[in-house]
Each structure stands twice: as structure tokens, then as C-alpha cells.
Enzyme design. Structure first.
Site, PDB file in Angstrom:
ATOM      1  N   GLU A 126     -31.582 -13.171  41.882  1.00  0.00           N
ATOM      2  CA  GLU A 126     -31.704 -13.175  41.217  1.00  0.00           C
ATOM      3  C   GLU A 126     -31.421 -11.838  40.166  1.00  0.00           C
ATOM      4  OE1 GLU A 126     -35.742 -11.851  41.621  1.00  0.00           O
ATOM      5  OE2 GLU A 126     -36.446 -13.231  43.376  1.00  0.00           O
ATOM      6  N   PRO A 127     -31.822 -12.373  38.520  1.00  0.00           N
ATOM      7  CA  PRO A 127     -30.716 -11.245  37.889  1.00  0.00           C
ATOM      8  C   PRO A 127     -30.807 -10.009  38.668  1.00  0.00           C
ATOM      9  CG  PRO A 127     -32.748 -12.996  36.779  1.00  0.00           C
ATOM     10  CD  PRO A 127     -32.842 -13.320  37.805  1.00  0.00           C
ATOM     11  N   GLY A 130     -28.445  -9.399  43.500  1.00  0.00           N
ATOM     12  CA  GLY A 130     -27.361  -9.411  43.912  1.00  0.00           C
ATOM     13  C   GLY A 130     -27.279  -9.428  45.791  1.00  0.00           C
ATOM     14  N   SER A 131     -25.953  -8.385  45.898  1.00  0.00           N
ATOM     15  CA  SER A 131     -25.579  -7.559  46.817  1.00  0.00           C
ATOM     16  C   SER A 131     -27.086  -7.175  47.899  1.00  0.00           C
ATOM     17  CB  SER A 131     -24.632  -6.882  46.639  1.00  0.00           C
ATOM     18  OG  SER A 131     -23.295  -7.162  46.317  1.00  0.00           O
ATOM     19  N   ILE A 156     -27.488 -20.087  40.150  1.00  0.00           N
ATOM     20  CA  ILE A 156     -27.596 -20.935  41.799  1.00  0.00           C
ATOM     21  C   ILE A 156     -27.009 -22.821  41.666  1.00  0.00           C
ATOM     22  CG2 ILE A 156     -29.207 -22.683  43.406  1.00  0.00           C
ATOM     23  CD1 ILE A 156     -29.589 -19.528  42.644  1.00  0.00           C
ATOM     24  N   ILE A 339       5.943 -18.745  39.792  1.00  0.00           N
ATOM     25  CA  ILE A 339       6.422 -19.672  40.375  1.00  0.00           C
ATOM     26  C   ILE A 339       6.906 -20.643  39.959  1.00  0.00           C
ATOM     27  CG2 ILE A 339       7.369 -21.370  41.707  1.00  0.00           C
ATOM     28  CD1 ILE A 339       6.814 -19.163  44.556  1.00  0.00           C
ATOM     29  N   GLU A 365     -21.484 -15.765  48.140  1.00  0.00           N
ATOM     30  CA  GLU A 365     -22.314 -15.653  49.626  1.00  0.00           C
ATOM     31  C   GLU A 365     -21.379 -14.876  49.815  1.00  0.00           C
ATOM     32  OE1 GLU A 365     -21.897 -19.040  52.285  1.00  0.00           O
ATOM     33  OE2 GLU A 365     -22.096 -20.670  50.325  1.00  0.00           O
ATOM     34  N   GLU A 369     -16.596  -7.109  49.037  1.00  0.00           N
ATOM     35  CA  GLU A 369     -17.098  -5.510  49.574  1.00  0.00           C
ATOM     36  C   GLU A 369     -18.141  -5.628  50.324  1.00  0.00           C
ATOM     37  OE1 GLU A 369     -16.600  -6.478  45.816  1.00  0.00           O
ATOM     38  OE2 GLU A 369     -14.861  -5.808  45.830  1.00  0.00           O
TER      39      GLU A 369
HETATM   40  C1  LIG Z   1     -20.176 -19.735  40.117  1.00  0.00           C
HETATM   41  C2  LIG Z   1     -21.846 -18.695  41.142  1.00  0.00           C
HETATM   42  C3  LIG Z   1     -21.878 -20.023  42.636  1.00  0.00           C
HETATM   43  C4  LIG Z   1     -23.320 -19.012  42.506  1.00  0.00           C
HETATM   44  N1  LIG Z   1     -24.311 -19.842  43.770  1.00  0.00           N
HETATM   45  C5  LIG Z   1     -25.142 -19.466  43.944  1.00  0.00           C
HETATM   46  C6  LIG Z   1     -26.214 -19.810  44.904  1.00  0.00           C
HETATM   47  O1  LIG Z   1     -26.076 -20.822  44.960  1.00  0.00           O
HETATM   48  N2  LIG Z   1     -27.597 -19.086  45.245  1.00  0.00           N
HETATM   49  C7  LIG Z   1     -27.573 -18.352  45.796  1.00  0.00           C
HETATM   50  O2  LIG Z   1     -28.999 -17.921  46.205  1.00  0.00           O
HETATM   51  N3  LIG Z   1     -26.655 -17.212  45.416  1.00  0.00           N
HETATM   52  C8  LIG Z   1     -25.287 -17.597  44.013  1.00  0.00           C
HETATM   53  N4  LIG Z   1     -24.915 -16.925  43.164  1.00  0.00           N
HETATM   54  C9  LIG Z   1     -24.503 -15.692  43.375  1.00  0.00           C
HETATM   55  C10 LIG Z   1     -23.375 -14.525  44.274  1.00  0.00           C
HETATM   56  O3  LIG Z   1     -23.618 -14.855  45.664  1.00  0.00           O
HETATM   57  C11 LIG Z   1     -23.296 -13.137  43.777  1.00  0.00           C
HETATM   58  O4  LIG Z   1     -23.331 -12.913  42.056  1.00  0.00           O
HETATM   59  C12 LIG Z   1     -23.114 -12.318  44.182  1.00  0.00           C
HETATM   60  O5  LIG Z   1     -23.609 -12.372  45.765  1.00  0.00           O
HETATM   61  C13 LIG Z   1     -23.138 -10.606  44.272  1.00  0.00           C
HETATM   62  O6  LIG Z   1     -24.061 -10.772  43.181  1.00  0.00           O
HETATM   63  P1  LIG Z   1     -24.114  -9.809  41.609  1.00  0.00           P
HETATM   64  O7  LIG Z   1     -23.513 -10.577  40.827  1.00  0.00           O
HETATM   65  O8  LIG Z   1     -25.246  -9.472  41.246  1.00  0.00           O
HETATM   66  O9  LIG Z   1     -23.416  -8.402  41.792  1.00  0.00           O
HETATM   67  P2  LIG Z   1     -23.797  -6.772  41.843  1.00  0.00           P
HETATM   68  O10 LIG Z   1     -24.488  -7.421  43.477  1.00  0.00           O
HETATM   69  O11 LIG Z   1     -23.850  -6.142  40.822  1.00  0.00           O
HETATM   70  O12 LIG Z   1     -21.605  -6.641  42.389  1.00  0.00           O
HETATM   71  C14 LIG Z   1     -21.145  -5.416  41.591  1.00  0.00           C
HETATM   72  C15 LIG Z   1     -20.307  -5.210  42.091  1.00  0.00           C
HETATM   73  O13 LIG Z   1     -20.605  -4.025  42.901  1.00  0.00           O
HETATM   74  C16 LIG Z   1     -19.992  -3.397  44.171  1.00  0.00           C
HETATM   75  N5  LIG Z   1     -21.184  -3.095  45.206  1.00  0.00           N
HETATM   76  C17 LIG Z   1     -22.113  -3.675  44.908  1.00  0.00           C
HETATM   77  N6  LIG Z   1     -23.319  -3.352  46.393  1.00  0.00           N
HETATM   78  C18 LIG Z   1     -22.371  -2.595  47.175  1.00  0.00           C
HETATM   79  C19 LIG Z   1     -22.335  -1.905  48.168  1.00  0.00           C
HETATM   80  N7  LIG Z   1     -23.098  -1.518  48.744  1.00  0.00           N
HETATM   81  N8  LIG Z   1     -20.834  -1.622  48.270  1.00  0.00           N
HETATM   82  C20 LIG Z   1     -19.696  -1.446  47.424  1.00  0.00           C
HETATM   83  N9  LIG Z   1     -19.828  -2.261  46.984  1.00  0.00           N
HETATM   84  C21 LIG Z   1     -20.751  -2.687  46.368  1.00  0.00           C
HETATM   85  C22 LIG Z   1     -19.765  -5.636  44.530  1.00  0.00           C
HETATM   86  O14 LIG Z   1     -19.391  -6.371  45.768  1.00  0.00           O
HETATM   87  C23 LIG Z   1     -19.475  -6.530  43.067  1.00  0.00           C
HETATM   88  O15 LIG Z   1     -18.082  -5.894  43.160  1.00  0.00           O
HETATM   89  C24 LIG Z   1     -23.611 -17.399  42.827  1.00  0.00           C
HETATM   90  C25 LIG Z   1     -22.911 -17.246  41.693  1.00  0.00           C
HETATM   91  C26 LIG Z   1     -21.720 -17.365  41.237  1.00  0.00           C
HETATM   92  C27 LIG Z   1     -21.443 -16.452  40.190  1.00  0.00           C
END
Ligand SMILES: Cc1cc2nc3c(=O)[nH]c(=O)nc-3n(C[C@H](O)[C@H](O)[C@H](O)COP(=O)(O)OP(=O)(O)OC[C@H]3O[C@@H](n4cnc5c(N)ncnc54)[C@H](O)[C@@H]3O)c2cc1C
Length: 384
Positions: A126-127, A130-131, A156, A339, A365, A369
Site C-alpha cells: 500500500e502507499p 511497503g517493507s 501491483i 564493455i 518482493e 535490506e
Molecule cells: C515495479 C514494482 C512492482 C511491484 N510489484 C508488486 C506486486 O505485484 N505486489 C505487491 O504487493 N507489491 C509490489 N511491489 C512493491 C514492492 O514489493 C515494494 O516497493 C518493496 O517491498 C519496498 O517497499 P517500499 O517501496 O514501500 O519501500 P520502503 O519500505 O519505504 O523502503 C524504503 C527504503 O528503506 C529501506 N528499509 C525499510 N525498512 C528497513 C529496515 N527495517 N531496515 C533497513 N532498511 C529498511 C528499504 O530497503 C528501502 O531501501 C512492486 C514494486 C515495484 C517498484
């Protein structure tokens, strides 16, 4: 290196390789340029039973094996990563049904996916979450024999083209831990209240639609809940344990494609009166690329084999494979651009597309991190 692929896996590898070389590679640049979902490739994969690979024969599939799926995704990704996602997401979106569905749910939803008549999607992010997927806000409230879902999902993959979407939503009271307050539902795109929002403009995998989804008083029969109420978060994490080797396979395929291109180019390109492959600087780069690819393949195949044999700690081995293979894809594609020199930077050659496509494997996925977090948690679980 011999990984003892069985006969089925070798046949599938050859079939997918030949088909993609002939029909998908010529489309790859166009798909990237147009940014449109390649329906022709989806039809091609359905016709040749490639979309049936993630499913067992009892549900209309031809395999169901994790290593077999890895080999197929790897082969497609050598030529076109967007196209490999059609297969990967068919697996990702159907895994929750496979892992937690009732017999009735499996019989209803899996065969049309295996035949490629329907496409699947997996809607967790969701917006604001993510993680930290457990922080989701989409809610499903039980009313009689139905749940009413309100909220939204973002990022998604395939969300705008999917027929069957597994949606995760909160079903309990505020204050409960994520492990207990999230449930999973099978949503059909035709259900009133299901809406597709904007498609994201992206760095790579440009033909793979990345959609916002909205649920406005969307009513889902209670019979479409996957597993028990409150079991959704655990299911979401189990699905990722099973699907991350597929992202590793994608990354491995990109790296292999970029390596082949760079090696061919280095043999053909002459500077200072000889092929650039004769310079030790180039040879060392190729040697490093090949070594990283071999190591990535070993980890990726081992994680698929662990899934097929239901070994313990698959979460950790899946995360290691995804972490290492995606970092390898990024390094190898960057070196491939190097290259090819100035030509590597041009759209006339696929190296720059491969580099752009590689980046996403370090992010989706679970970012790398988060993969380290999963691996460390497993390493430290007995040391408290
Ligand atoms: C092209 C694309 C396709 C996708 N497809 C799907 C899909 O089909 N279904 C679905 O549900 N999702 C999907 N996603 C979502 C994707 O899984 C998330 O973007 C990803 O998990 C990261 O979440 P976020 O973008 O909110 O980043 P954030 O969670 O906001 O993370 C931002 C940064 O903080 C770091 N961070 C966060 N928490 C920690 C921690 N505890 N320790 C250290 N570092 C941390 C992260 O590693 C990252 O570098 C997709 C994303 C993209 C870009």
C-alpha cells in the site's frame, strides 16, 4: 557446472529457450519502448503451456516444481524480463491459493490460470506500507456471508490486466499485531467496487503494468477468504518465501543475457588493432562476471531444490538467492554496458535495457535490506 536437472527440466529449458530466441527476443526492445503489456507474448506462453508450469497436473498444469519454474523464468529473462514477469506473476498470484486454498477454491481458480485464460496478481503493498507490510490500512469488514473491502493497493504487477487478484486486508481491531489481524481474499476483477487506478511510469520492466488498485465497498463472499481469519500475514510471508527464488531466477537470466552480449561484443569490437577481448582488463571483467553468475546460479537452484524437497529454513535460502542474484544482475549488467563502451549507453543495443531491468530485482518482493533482515533473523534465532 552440472546441477543435475532432470529430463523434464531440461526439456522445458530447451523449449522455452528456443521459443524465446525466435519469438520473444525480437519483441523485447519494442515492448520496452512502447511500455505496453505484450498480449501477444502472453498468448504465445499460454499456447505453449508455459503459463501451466507453476501448476500441478491435477489443476491443469504441467509441473508445479519450483526448480522447473526457475529454469523457465531464467530462460525467458535472458531475452526479455518484462515477458518473464508474465510467468512469475502467474505463479506469485496463484501461490496463496495453492498454499492456503480449499479444494473448491483450487478447482475453481487454478485451472483457468494454468490454461492462461486468466491472469493473476498479488496485492499486498500500500502507499504507506511497503517493507512494513503489516502496517496496511485496507479493511475487510464481515457482513453476514460476505466481507466488504475498502482501501487501496499500490505497485501491483499486472493489477490492470489480472482477472484473479489475491488481496490482503485487515479484518480485526486496531492494536492487534499484524500477525493476527490480516486476512487474504480472492477478488475477481468483475466484482463491483474493484477499480484500477494509474499505471506507474518506470525505469525498467516497462511493459509490465504496475497498477494502483482501489476497493470501494467491494463485496467478496466469505467463501473467497483464503485460510482462517487473521492468517493472512503469515500466508503473505510464506508466499514470498516460495516466490523469491523466482526473482533470483529473473536476475540470473538478466545477468546471463548481459554476459553473452558483452562476450560477443568484446570478440567483435577492435581497438588498437585487435579485438578488445584480448585486453586483460576486459578478460578480468568477463572472468568476474562469469564467476558471479555461477555463484548466483548455485544459490538460485539450491533454493528451488530446497522448496521442491520441503526442506526447513526455506525463507533464508530464498532470501540468500534473491539477494545475491539480484546484486549480481546489477553488477554484471553495469559491466556489460562498460564493455560495450559508448554503444552500451545507446538504445541500439540491449545492454542499457538489461541494466534498467536489473535494478527492480533488488527492490521488489522485499528490498535487499529486507532479505538481509530475513537471513539474519534465521541465523540468530537460537542465540538469544
Ligand atoms: C515495479 C514494482 C512492482 C511491484 N510489484 C508488486 C506486486 O505485484 N505486489 C505487491 O504487493 N507489491 C509490489 N511491489 C512493491 C514492492 O514489493 C515494494 O516497493 C518493496 O517491498 C519496498 O517497499 P517500499 O517501496 O514501500 O519501500 P520502503 O519500505 O519505504 O523502503 C524504503 C527504503 O528503506 C529501506 N528499509 C525499510 N525498512 C528497513 C529496515 N527495517 N531496515 C533497513 N532498511 C529498511 C528499504 O530497503 C528501502 O531501501 C512492486 C514494486 C515495484 C517498484
Amino acid at each position: 557446472m552440472d546441477f543435475s536437472l532432470n529430463e523434464e527440466q531440461q526439456q522445458i529449458r530447451e523449449m522455452v529457450h528456443d521459443l524465446c530466441l525466435e519469438r520473444v527476443e525480437p519483441r523485447a526492445a519494442e515492448i520496452d519502448e512502447s511500455g505496453e503489456f505484450p498480449w501477444d507474448v502472453k498468448e504465445l506462453f499460454a499456447k505453449h503451456d508455459i503459463l501451466a508450469i507453476p501448476f500441478t497436473p491435477e489443476y491443469g498444469g504441467i509441473s508445479g516444481g519450483a526448480l522447473t519454474l526457475i529454469v523457465a523464468v531464467e530462460e525467458i529473462s535472458k531475452f526479455c524480463v518484462t515477458s518473464s514477469l508474465i510467468l512469475s506473476v502467474q505463479s506469485l498470484g496463484s501461490l496463496p491459493i495453492w498454499l492456503a486454498g480449499t479444494e473448491e477454491q483450487k478447482r475453481r481458480y487454478l485451472p483457468p490460470l494454468a490454461r492462461g485464460e486468466h491472469l493473476a496478481a498479488y496485492a499486498l503493498t500500500e502507499p504507506g506500507s511497503g517493507s512494513d507490510a503489516g502496517g496496511m490500512r485496507t479493511r475487510a469488514i464481515k457482513r453476514g456471508d460476505r466481507y466488504v473491502i475498502n482501501g487501496s493497493k499500490t505497485f501491483i504487477t499486472g493489477g490492470s490486466v489480472a482477472d484473479t487478484i489475491v488481496v490482503f486486508a485487515r479484518t480485526d481491531q486496531d492494536g492487534d499485531t499484524p500477525a493476527r489481524n490480516i486476512s487474504a481474499f480472492i477478488v475477481e476483477k468483475t466484482m463491483p467496487g474493484f477499480k484500477v487506478g494509474k499505471l506507474e511510469k518506470k525505469l525498467g520492466i516497462r511493459g509490465s503494468p504496475t497498477a494502483q488498485l482501489f476497493f470501494e465497498d467491494l463485496e467478496v463472499p466469505a467463501a473467497n477468504r483464503l485460510g482462517g481469519e487473521g492468517e493472512g500475514f503469515r500466508l503473505a510471508m510464506r508466499v514470498l518465501d516460495h516466490s523469491r527464488p523466482g526473482i533470483a531466477a529473473q536476475a540470473l537470466g538478466i545477468a546471463e543475457g548481459a554476459f553473452d552480449l558483452a562476450r560477443r561484443y568484446a570478440r567483435d569490437r577492435h581497438q588498437f588493432g585487435k579485438p578488445i577481448v584480448e585486453f586483460q582488463g576486459i578478460q578480468f571483467m568477463l572472468a568476474d562476471m562469469a564467476t558471479q553468475i555461477e555463484a548466483a546460479r548455485a544459490l538460485t537452484y539450491a533454493s528451488g531444490d530446497a522448496l521442491d524437497r520441503s526442506l526447513p529454513d526455506i525463507g533464508s535460502s530464498s532470501s540468500m538467492a534473491k539477494l545475491f542474484a539480484s546484486d549480481t544482475a546489477m553488477r554484471v549488467t553495469t559491466d556489460a554496458v562498460q564493455i560495450l563502451g559508448g554503444y552500451g549507453y545507446l538504445r541500439d543495443f540491449p545492454a542499457e535495457r538489461m541494466m534498467r531491468d536489473a535494478k527492480i530485482t533488488q527492490i521488489y518482493e522485499g528490498t535487499n535490506e529486507i532479505q538481509r533482515f530475513v537471513i539474519a533473523r534465521e541465523l540468530l534465532k537460537d542465540s538469544a
